[in-house]
Design a protein around this motif. Structure first.
Motif, mmCIF file in Angstrom:
data_model
loop_
_atom_site.group_PDB
_atom_site.id
_atom_site.type_symbol
_atom_site.label_atom_id
_atom_site.label_comp_id
_atom_site.label_asym_id
_atom_site.label_seq_id
_atom_site.Cartn_x
_atom_site.Cartn_y
_atom_site.Cartn_z
ATOM 1 N N MET A 41 -2.762 8.371 -9.759
ATOM 2 C CA MET A 41 -2.778 9.938 -9.226
ATOM 3 C C MET A 41 -1.264 9.629 -8.496
ATOM 4 S SD MET A 41 -5.334 10.907 -7.489
ATOM 5 C CE MET A 41 -4.876 12.186 -6.418
ATOM 6 N N LEU A 42 -1.176 7.410 -8.608
ATOM 7 C CA LEU A 42 0.208 7.155 -7.380
ATOM 8 C C LEU A 42 1.486 7.190 -8.664
ATOM 9 C CD1 LEU A 42 -2.128 4.193 -5.756
ATOM 10 C CD2 LEU A 42 -0.530 6.364 -4.744
ATOM 11 N N PRO A 43 2.335 7.596 -8.247
ATOM 12 C CA PRO A 43 3.620 7.636 -8.812
ATOM 13 C C PRO A 43 3.808 6.146 -9.986
ATOM 14 C CG PRO A 43 4.116 7.930 -6.444
ATOM 15 C CD PRO A 43 2.534 7.650 -6.519
ATOM 16 N N GLY A 44 3.910 5.085 -8.859
ATOM 17 C CA GLY A 44 3.500 3.976 -10.298
ATOM 18 C C GLY A 44 5.196 3.752 -10.144
ATOM 19 N N GLU A 52 2.017 -2.903 -0.166
ATOM 20 C CA GLU A 52 1.382 -3.036 -1.142
ATOM 21 C C GLU A 52 1.945 -3.801 -1.616
ATOM 22 O OE1 GLU A 52 -1.863 -4.843 -0.635
ATOM 23 O OE2 GLU A 52 -2.465 -3.318 0.853
ATOM 24 N N PRO A 53 2.234 -4.680 -3.357
ATOM 25 C CA PRO A 53 2.863 -4.921 -3.980
ATOM 26 C C PRO A 53 3.253 -4.235 -4.865
ATOM 27 C CG PRO A 53 0.949 -6.576 -3.926
ATOM 28 C CD PRO A 53 1.074 -5.840 -2.825
ATOM 29 N N GLY A 54 1.523 -3.110 -5.142
ATOM 30 C CA GLY A 54 2.311 -2.610 -5.878
ATOM 31 C C GLY A 54 1.185 -1.663 -6.031
ATOM 32 N N CYS A 55 0.758 -0.544 -6.630
ATOM 33 C CA CYS A 55 0.280 1.072 -6.764
ATOM 34 C C CYS A 55 -1.520 0.335 -6.902
ATOM 35 C CB CYS A 55 0.399 1.727 -7.848
ATOM 36 S SG CYS A 55 2.726 2.654 -7.465
ATOM 37 N N ARG A 56 -1.453 -0.574 -7.881
ATOM 38 C CA ARG A 56 -3.525 -0.373 -8.000
ATOM 39 C C ARG A 56 -3.750 -1.223 -6.925
ATOM 40 N NH1 ARG A 56 -7.500 -0.150 -11.828
ATOM 41 N NH2 ARG A 56 -9.086 -1.399 -11.074
ATOM 42 N N GLN A 57 -2.828 -2.165 -6.379
ATOM 43 C CA GLN A 57 -3.472 -2.876 -4.964
ATOM 44 C C GLN A 57 -3.392 -1.964 -3.889
ATOM 45 O OE1 GLN A 57 -0.701 -4.250 -6.653
ATOM 46 N NE2 GLN A 57 -1.386 -6.265 -7.264
ATOM 47 N N ASN A 77 2.905 14.531 1.052
ATOM 48 C CA ASN A 77 2.217 15.420 1.091
ATOM 49 C C ASN A 77 0.487 16.218 0.054
ATOM 50 O OD1 ASN A 77 2.680 15.224 4.021
ATOM 51 N ND2 ASN A 77 3.932 17.294 4.242
ATOM 52 N N GLY A 78 1.693 16.148 -0.994
ATOM 53 C CA GLY A 78 -0.070 17.411 -1.786
ATOM 54 C C GLY A 78 0.014 15.233 -2.352
ATOM 55 N N LEU A 79 0.160 15.043 -2.454
ATOM 56 C CA LEU A 79 -0.228 13.057 -3.386
ATOM 57 C C LEU A 79 -0.880 12.966 -1.887
ATOM 58 C CD1 LEU A 79 -1.030 11.061 -5.363
ATOM 59 C CD2 LEU A 79 0.771 9.691 -4.193
ATOM 60 N N ALA A 80 -0.487 12.787 -0.678
ATOM 61 C CA ALA A 80 -1.711 12.596 0.084
ATOM 62 C C ALA A 80 -3.004 13.205 0.462
ATOM 63 C CB ALA A 80 -0.975 12.612 1.691
ATOM 64 N N THR A 81 -3.002 14.166 0.066
ATOM 65 C CA THR A 81 -4.997 15.687 0.053
ATOM 66 C C THR A 81 -5.047 15.048 -0.444
ATOM 67 O OG1 THR A 81 -2.622 17.568 1.520
ATOM 68 C CG2 THR A 81 -4.760 18.133 -0.036
ATOM 69 N N SER A 82 -4.028 14.836 -2.051
ATOM 70 C CA SER A 82 -5.206 14.572 -3.483
ATOM 71 C C SER A 82 -6.176 13.988 -3.306
ATOM 72 C CB SER A 82 -4.548 14.799 -4.638
ATOM 73 O OG SER A 82 -3.569 15.980 -4.706
ATOM 74 N N ILE A 83 -4.690 12.428 -2.434
ATOM 75 C CA ILE A 83 -6.079 11.218 -2.448
ATOM 76 C C ILE A 83 -7.234 11.714 -1.217
ATOM 77 C CG2 ILE A 83 -5.502 8.782 -0.962
ATOM 78 C CD1 ILE A 83 -2.578 8.826 -3.214
ATOM 79 N N ALA A 84 -7.347 12.263 -0.514
ATOM 80 C CA ALA A 84 -8.446 12.919 0.905
ATOM 81 C C ALA A 84 -9.204 13.342 0.814
ATOM 82 C CB ALA A 84 -7.334 13.507 1.890
ATOM 83 N N GLY A 85 -8.765 14.127 -0.435
ATOM 84 C CA GLY A 85 -9.580 14.533 -1.451
ATOM 85 C C GLY A 85 -10.621 13.795 -1.982
ATOM 86 N N LEU A 86 -10.436 13.040 -2.510
ATOM 87 C CA LEU A 86 -10.928 12.509 -3.751
ATOM 88 C C LEU A 86 -12.180 11.317 -3.242
ATOM 89 C CD1 LEU A 86 -11.215 11.265 -7.266
ATOM 90 C CD2 LEU A 86 -9.852 9.501 -6.025
ATOM 91 N N CYS A 115 21.799 0.128 -7.808
ATOM 92 C CA CYS A 115 21.289 0.690 -7.442
ATOM 93 C C CYS A 115 19.913 1.474 -8.503
ATOM 94 C CB CYS A 115 22.232 1.959 -7.373
ATOM 95 S SG CYS A 115 22.876 2.678 -8.382
ATOM 96 N N PHE A 116 20.684 1.307 -9.511
ATOM 97 C CA PHE A 116 19.448 1.888 -10.494
ATOM 98 C C PHE A 116 18.696 0.871 -11.597
ATOM 99 C CE2 PHE A 116 21.383 0.500 -15.204
ATOM 100 C CZ PHE A 116 22.155 1.006 -14.874
ATOM 101 N N LYS A 117 19.370 -0.747 -10.783
ATOM 102 C CA LYS A 117 18.456 -1.873 -11.197
ATOM 103 C C LYS A 117 17.182 -1.542 -10.237
ATOM 104 C CE LYS A 117 22.260 -4.305 -13.759
ATOM 105 N NZ LYS A 117 23.079 -5.379 -13.145
ATOM 106 N N ALA A 118 17.564 -1.133 -8.742
ATOM 107 C CA ALA A 118 16.514 -0.861 -8.191
ATOM 108 C C ALA A 118 15.476 0.055 -7.881
ATOM 109 C CB ALA A 118 17.225 -1.393 -6.470
ATOM 110 N N CYS A 119 16.070 0.773 -8.823
ATOM 111 C CA CYS A 119 15.845 2.157 -8.718
ATOM 112 C C CYS A 119 13.845 2.557 -10.150
ATOM 113 C CB CYS A 119 16.103 3.418 -9.127
ATOM 114 S SG CYS A 119 14.895 4.651 -9.247
ATOM 115 N N PRO A 120 13.445 1.899 -9.063
ATOM 116 C CA PRO A 120 11.623 1.684 -10.278
ATOM 117 C C PRO A 120 11.721 3.256 -11.316
ATOM 118 C CG PRO A 120 10.603 2.040 -8.234
ATOM 119 C CD PRO A 120 12.423 2.116 -8.232
ATOM 120 N N PHE A 121 11.967 4.309 -10.731
ATOM 121 C CA PHE A 121 11.993 5.619 -11.454
ATOM 122 C C PHE A 121 12.338 5.998 -12.352
ATOM 123 C CE2 PHE A 121 9.858 5.578 -7.780
ATOM 124 C CZ PHE A 121 7.729 5.315 -7.968
#
Length: 174
Positions: A41-44, A52-57, A77-86, A115-121
């Motif tokens: 569910m997390l952006p990755g 935390e160092p990563g999404c798995r952690q 907020n949408g992701l937070a609501t989904s995580i809270a529901g899970l 900037c685009f080297k730093a952007c993980p997305f």
């Protein structure tokens, strides 16, 4: 002589393969399946804004209760609501929080590519010593590009409401 060597190597390989197959089943460590669901569910982007160092952690910390479901700024907020529901917990979203998006002042951009080297997305496009721009539909507002920009021409601004970003406001509870 060569045939005996080949047969011995095949037997050694087969026995080691069987031993590894047995070990993978006998020594399997059971994990919480919610961690895998949360990680999906997390952006990755592994941006580290949650602490935390990563999404798995981050997913492991959320399942353990060490991290709040609202701790992922790029998810909003949408992701937070989904995580809270899970996880079955209550979440107090900030209704006034608006998603952020990076904006480049193109007149000051030198094309340093930091900037685009730093952007993980991969939300920033451009070439060396050329003008860069942000793909606002992909930008999650993680602020990593803003920190990497040496000219200070990158700022985070509230995302403009468009057809694909508009959400129906929830009713006020009296």
């Amino acid at each position: 002589m060569i045939i005996v060597s080949i047969v011995v190597l095949i037997l050694i390989g087969a026995s080691l393969g069987a031993l590894l197959g047995w070990a993978s089943k006998a020594l399997k460590v059971e994990g919480d399946p919610r961690v895998d669901e949360l990680e999906a569910m997390l952006p990755g982007g592994q941006c580290g804004q949650c602490g935390e160092p990563g999404c798995r952690q981050a997913a492991e910390a959320m399942v353990d209760g060490r991290l709040s479901p609202t701790s992922c700024p790029p998810g909003g907020n949408g992701l937070a609501t989904s995580i809270a529901g899970l996880l079955g917990v209550e979440v107090s979203n900030n209704p006034d929080a608006v998603p952020l998006v990076a904006v480049i002042d193109e007149s000051n951009c030198s094309g340093c590519t930091r900037c685009f080297k730093a952007c993980p997305f991969d939300a920033i496009v451009g070439a060396t010593k050329q003008m860069h721009t942000v793909i606002s539909q992909v930008c999650t507002g993680c602020k990593l590009c803003e920190k990497a920009c040496p000219q200070g021409c990158l700022t985070m601004q509230a995302q403009t409401i468009q057809l694909n970003t508009w959400q129906w406001p929830k009713p006020k509870i009296a």
